[in-house]
Design an enzyme around this catalytic site. Structure first.
Site: not given
Length: 333
Positions: A32, A136, A187, A251
């Site tokens: 974007r 991250a 995983k 997440r």
């Protein structure tokens, strides 16, 4: 070296910072253009709060930067890998090395992501995968981390090793691309399962059971598809499994916790606010298990919860009441 990172999410941004620290000329590309402008203006990624982007890191919404790039890092979500590779293909240098750092399996084809990239590039570039236990958020803060660079072309793997390696980021090489990529994708399914277990309040014993037997399933499918069983004891297998199943950075685990607490699957995914790769990988694992004739009861149970709305309580009961068997005969070691 001139390097472009395609994908301005948390992982792409963290790797761009690492590569910049290593003395490379790095450009971060965003799908974007408004997001690219926001990153240039604020010098901060919303997914990496408190980590500032140096002015030396170029940010763009144009792929023109690929024409001079010696290394291209493909860091989009798994579902966007094919389209991004397709757009990039006509701009890539003939000698560029393309590094896949996403962790997943393409839903419609059940291909690993390096296979997807090779499909779109028609063999014109050298392709490698970089994988391992690497949140991250921690890589961006320069926390010591280890990964593995995998390619059938060992010179490409060694180049990736040289480019990414630093005092805070250790890289090993491996020629078993299939094993490395399957470990990275599966995983995420198991992290969803461990999150569901945590959300249900089932305890550490249950999580250890899921992780250990889940490792067996990963290796069983990997070997059936041509991977090496030893790979699953490495960073992209056991290492990534441990970190993803136990950390709140994950997440997949966070989404699983919400499902275990009773939230519908789609609502849980929306609440996480970013791509939950394990959801897509569970579909592919189901496809591959049936295609290869491989028994994967935990991954198949995840599929039933995520895609068939089977109650988690009944899935747990079904897993615990399976027929008796010996552990070693079923093991991947």
């Amino acid at each position: 070296m001139k390097i472009t990172v395609l994908g301005s999410g948390g992982w792409g941004t963290a790797l761009a910072l690492l590569l910049l620290d290593n003395g490379n000329d790095v450009t971060l590309w965003s799908y974007r253009k408004d997001e690219a402008a926001h990153l240039r203006e604020t010098r901060e990624n919303r997914l990496l709060k408190g980590v500032m982007l140096p002015e030396a890191l170029a940010v763009t919404g144009s792929m023109d930067c690929l024409m001079e790039s010696e290394v291209v890092v493909l860091a989009t979500p798994s579902f966007a890998v094919r389209e991004t590779a397709r757009q990039a293909a006509p701009l890539l240098r003939e000698d560029a090395v393309v590094v896949s750092v996403a962790k997943g399996i393409e839903k419609d084809t059940a291909l690993c992501l390096t296979q997807v990239i090779e499909d779109e590039l028609v063999g014109r570039q050298r392709v490698a995968a970089l994988s391992g236990p690497s949140h991250a958020e921690e890589v961006a803060r320069r926390v010591p981390t280890g990964c593995v660079a995998a390619s059938r072309d060992m010179k490409a793997a060694e180049l990736v090793q040289d480019v990414f390696m630093s005092p805070r980021f250790r890289v090993y090489t491996n020629s078993d691309v299939m094993g490395v990529e399957l470990g990275a994708a599966l995983k995420n399914v198991l992290a969803l399962c461990c999150g569901i277990s945590d959300g249900m309040g089932l305890g550490d014993n249950t999580k250890a059971l899921l992780m250990t037997r889940g490792m067996t399933e990963m290796a069983r499918l990997g070997v059936a598809m041509g991977g090496h069983k030893e790979t699953f004891a490495g960073l992209s297998g056991m290492g990534d499994l441990i970190v993803t199943c136990t950390s709140m950075h994950s997440r997949n685990r966070r989404c699983g916790i919400l499902i275990g607490e009773g939230k519908p699957v789609q609502e849980a995914m929306a609440a996480v606010g970013a791509t939950v790769e394990g959801y897509f990988a569970a579909f592919s694992a189901h496809q591959l298990a049936e295609k290869m004739g491989v028994e994967m009861p935990i991954c198949q149970s995840a599929y039933r919860v995520l895609y068939e709305a089977q109650p988690v309580e009944s899935v747990v009961g079904n897993l615990m009441n399976r027929n008796k068997r010996r552990e070693v005969d079923e093991s991947w070691i």
